[in-house]
Scaffold this motif. Structure first.
Motif, short mmCIF file in Angstrom:
data_model
loop_
_atom_site.label_atom_id
_atom_site.label_comp_id
_atom_site.label_asym_id
_atom_site.label_seq_id
_atom_site.Cartn_x
_atom_site.Cartn_y
_atom_site.Cartn_z
N SER A 99 -27.77 -8.61 2.89
CA SER A 99 -27.49 -8.09 4.23
C SER A 99 -27.17 -6.61 4.22
O SER A 99 -26.83 -6.02 3.19
N PHE A 100 -27.27 -6.03 5.39
CA PHE A 100 -26.72 -4.71 5.68
C PHE A 100 -25.52 -4.99 6.57
O PHE A 100 -25.67 -5.62 7.61
N VAL A 101 -24.33 -4.56 6.15
CA VAL A 101 -23.13 -4.87 6.92
C VAL A 101 -22.43 -3.60 7.37
O VAL A 101 -22.49 -2.57 6.70
N GLU A 102 -21.82 -3.70 8.52
CA GLU A 102 -20.94 -2.65 9.03
C GLU A 102 -20.11 -3.23 10.16
O GLU A 102 -20.23 -4.41 10.47
N LEU A 154 -19.72 0.36 5.46
CA LEU A 154 -19.21 -0.19 4.22
C LEU A 154 -19.09 0.93 3.18
O LEU A 154 -19.65 1.99 3.37
N LYS A 212 -20.39 -8.98 2.98
CA LYS A 212 -21.54 -8.61 2.15
C LYS A 212 -21.78 -9.66 1.07
O LYS A 212 -22.92 -10.04 0.81
N GLU A 213 -20.71 -10.15 0.47
CA GLU A 213 -20.83 -11.20 -0.56
C GLU A 213 -21.34 -12.51 0.03
O GLU A 213 -22.11 -13.23 -0.61
N ALA A 259 -23.72 -8.36 10.25
CA ALA A 259 -24.53 -8.60 9.06
C ALA A 259 -25.97 -8.74 9.52
O ALA A 259 -26.30 -9.68 10.25
N GLU A 294 -16.66 -6.10 2.68
CA GLU A 294 -17.02 -6.50 1.32
C GLU A 294 -17.19 -8.01 1.22
O GLU A 294 -18.13 -8.50 0.59
#
Length: 176
Positions: free
Chosen positions: A120-123, A164, A114-115, A135, A111
């Protein structure tokens, strides 16, 4: 022959294992002014790169080690993440687990990432001791499937894949 004071990453740099790869291995200083100079050099050295792997000794910043203080060099600071992101780099960051329930920690870190990385696409991908936070820039998001497939193919059972929202471990064909 290696000594304990030698950094092992240099051995990878000396091979041709990772093609089309640039390395920036200069040690991160503690002092703020020196750290600022180090970071400008990192940005300059990565200007032609699409993807940056960041390997701080411990991971992302913590409140007890402010920027410019002793041992702050062991951490990557969110302002550095944001600056690299603004220079259109996709990022993969090494992060040690802390004493927090893993699923909660991964969710919180994703989280926050992502902020810090707008659009972005985050995992995440984890081992028993560390988590790698990814990211992807919008232009690199079509590569997501191939990245996940490669990780799962090459490190099945060794690296877990997290997404996420629920920070739940993803399963492929019933296998971890």
């Amino acid at each position: 022959m290696s000594t304990h004071s030698e950094r092992k990453v240099k051995y990878i740099e000396e091979t041709n294992l990772l093609k089309n790869t640039e390395y920036y291995s200069k040690l991160v200083p503690d002092l703020a002014l020196d750290r600022d100079t180090w970071f400008v050099e990192l940005l300059q050295n990565s200007k032609d790169c699409d993807f940056v792997f960041l390997d701080p000794d411990n991971g992302l910043e913590i409140k007890s080690k402010p920027y410019g203080r002793k041992n702050s060099s062991k951490f990557l600071f969110w302002r550095e993440v944001e600056s690299l992101w603004q220079s259109e780099k996709s990022l993969l960051t090494y992060q040690h687990f802390i004493r927090e329930k893993r699923v909660n920690f991964i969710q919180r870190m994703l989280e926050t990432l992502k902020e810090a990385t707008n659009g972005s696409f985050v995992e995440a991908f984890s081992t028993p001791h560390v988590v790698f936070l990814l990211a992807l820039q919008p232009k690199h998001q079509p590569l997501h499937g191939a990245i996940v497939e490669s990780v799962q193919k090459n490190w099945s059972g060794q690296i877990k894949h997290w997404e996420l929202i629920r920070a739940t471990q993803l399963h492929v064909s019933g296998k971890i």
